[in-house]
Write a protein that holds these residues in place. Structure first.
Motif, short mmCIF file in Angstrom:
data_model
loop_
_atom_site.label_atom_id
_atom_site.label_comp_id
_atom_site.label_asym_id
_atom_site.label_seq_id
_atom_site.Cartn_x
_atom_site.Cartn_y
_atom_site.Cartn_z
N ASP A 34 0.85 -1.19 0.00
CA ASP A 34 0.00 0.00 0.00
C ASP A 34 0.89 1.24 0.00
O ASP A 34 1.61 1.48 0.98
N ARG A 83 1.56 3.51 3.02
CA ARG A 83 2.44 3.15 4.13
C ARG A 83 3.86 3.71 3.96
O ARG A 83 4.68 3.60 4.85
N LEU A 116 5.89 6.50 9.76
CA LEU A 116 5.65 5.07 9.96
C LEU A 116 7.01 4.38 9.96
O LEU A 116 7.60 4.13 8.91
N TRP A 149 9.24 -5.03 8.15
CA TRP A 149 9.04 -4.78 6.73
C TRP A 149 9.21 -6.07 5.92
O TRP A 149 8.48 -6.31 4.95
N GLU A 173 6.25 -8.10 5.55
CA GLU A 173 5.28 -7.58 4.58
C GLU A 173 5.76 -7.80 3.15
O GLU A 173 5.11 -7.36 2.20
N SER A 230 11.78 3.68 7.68
CA SER A 230 10.58 4.03 6.92
C SER A 230 10.81 3.65 5.47
O SER A 230 11.94 3.43 5.04
#
Length: 447
Positions: free
Chosen positions: A294, A297, A302, A309, A312, A329
């Motif tokens: 996304d 994000r 964040l 990470w 994900e 980030s």
């Protein structure tokens, strides 16, 4: 305003934004303690972090300096100089120092023209990086690493800042000392302070420049730099010089103008160390994002561990999880169609030098290339054309007219505008990357 996305950059050190960049931590350093002569080596040892970074200055020997009558061809400028002298003396500048510094100074209309006529067109990040991290700059940087290896090794040991990063800043700011700027700094700053558009900022820089002269670090005619007041090999503005410059050679002067770049490179390392440089941590790592990622994000606030990470599906360019260098980030400087980076605390440290994402990426990537690292692997959306400030304002007006919150119509693409762009893109079935392209403007006009 931080955005997490950068599509428009200003090349070089953004000294015109310096009041924002350098304001923190400078005011307390504008009145440094006198430095007795003969303490050069001690000062170099003390100049690591904290209060020891505040330079201790030598009082100038002014007994033999004659007081001169200051007069220019511009009567209004003459009157301003007279009024400014009182303010400078109230800030601690001696009358003889002022007179010596202003002797022969003239109003410089070319400086005002440069200040007022900066192009509203700005480079796309890939255009900027093509120049900033060119093969010529990489080759020349490796050559300077060899030439200055002893000084750079000592600086890295002393301050804990990678020699390649210091060298990269040097390369970005002055092409390794080739373009240091040759304009008389007092004249440029005085002209800009008198001109008034950013008078308060430039007057503060002018007083700081006079303090540098008063300290004996440089003679007035040897204090040269860019039209906007950046000085030396690594383009310090005067207030930053007062706060962070160091004498690393031990000769009693913090000489960032000399053909010997040692003091300038050490001052840059001192600056980065003061803002928390972490040895062994990269500025960032180029990463691959999963198709399901996304874009919303990818924002600076964040932060999570690289392992999070990785869970994900975020991987480095070799398909491996990024090592645990600390909280990170995701940055998409050109939206979803360009390179992606996982950025760490050292990104924010370089950012203290210049707030532009492209500049930070330029310094970091150039440092990586000087270490022998690869070029950026992802392709850039080179089909995108630059948008002007006027076009960015139109994007904001169009979004506001359609009911989206953009906070202000100012041409600055901050978090509110990015969020508004993403919301609009989702309604149109577009990738929500928040990128203010000309294609987006066409979509807004046609909807």
């Amino acid at each position: 305003m931080r955005t997490g996305f950068l599509w428009a950059v200003t090349v070089g050190l953004t000294v015109l934004q310096g009041s924002a960049i350098y304001a923190a931590g400078v005011e307390a350093s504008l009145r440094p303690q006198p430095r007795p002569a003969g303490l050069g080596e001690l000062v170099a040892r003390q100049a690591m972090i904290g209060t020891s970074l505040r330079p201790m200055l030598r009082p100038a020997n002014l007994k033999e300096t004659p007081v001169v009558q200051i007069s220019t061809a511009n009567r209004g400028f003459d009157q301003w100089i007279k009024g400014f002298k009182g303010r400078a003396m109230a800030a601690g500048i001696q009358s003889a120092v002022f007179d010596r510094a202003f002797s022969g100074i003239q109003y410089d209309g070319s400086v005002v023209k440069l200040d007022r006529n900066q192009s509203e067109f700005t480079k796309q990040i890939w255009e900027y990086l093509d120049s900033a991290v060119s093969q010529t700059r990489i080759t020349n940087g490796k050559r300077e690493l060899r030439r200055q290896r002893k000084a750079l090794a000592a600086i890295e040991t002393h301050f804990g800042v990678d020699k390649e990063v210091v060298t990269a800043v040097w390369g970005m700011e002055s092409a390794y000392g080739v373009r240091r700027g040759n304009r008389p700094l007092i004249q440029s700053l005085a002209t800009l302070a008198y001109d008034g558009r950013r008078g308060r900022f430039f007057e503060g820089q002018l007083i700081a420049a006079l303090k540098i002269i008063q300290a004996g670090d440089v003679a007035p005619r040897s204090m040269t730099g860019s039209w906007a007041g950046a000085m030396g090999h690594t383009q310090f503005i005067p207030t930053s010089y007062l706060a962070y410059a160091v004498d690393f050679t031990g000769d009693g002067k913090r000489d960032i103008w000399s053909d010997d770049p040692t003091d300038a490179l050490a001052s840059t390392a001192a600056y980065l160390a003061r803002f928390g440089w972490k040895k062994g941590q990269p500025w960032g790592v180029e990463v691959q994002l999963p198709a399901s990622f996304d874009p919303a994000r990818a924002r600076r606030n964040l932060k999570q561990a690289p392992s999070a990470w990785a869970s994900e599906g975020v991987r480095d360019i070799h398909g491996k999880p990024v090592p645990n260098y600390g909280a990170a980030s995701i940055l998409l400087p050109a939206g979803t169609q360009g390179a992606a980076f996982m950025i760490f605390q050292n990104f924010a440290v370089i950012e203290k030098y210049n707030k532009a994402d492209a500049y930070v990426i330029g310094v970091g990537h150039l440092a990586d290339r000087l270490k022998g690292g690869p070029a950026i692997q992802a392709s850039w959306p080179r089909q995108y054309q630059s948008t002007t400030i006027k076009q960015k304002k139109e994007i904001q007006r169009q979004l506001k007219h359609k009911g989206y919150d953009v906070q202000a119509i100012d041409g600055k693409i901050g978090p509110k505008t990015i969020g508004a762009i993403r919301k609009f893109q989702k309604t149109r079935g577009l990738a929500p990357d928040g990128y203010p392209s000309r294609q987006l403007l066409k979509e807004l006009r046609g909807s």
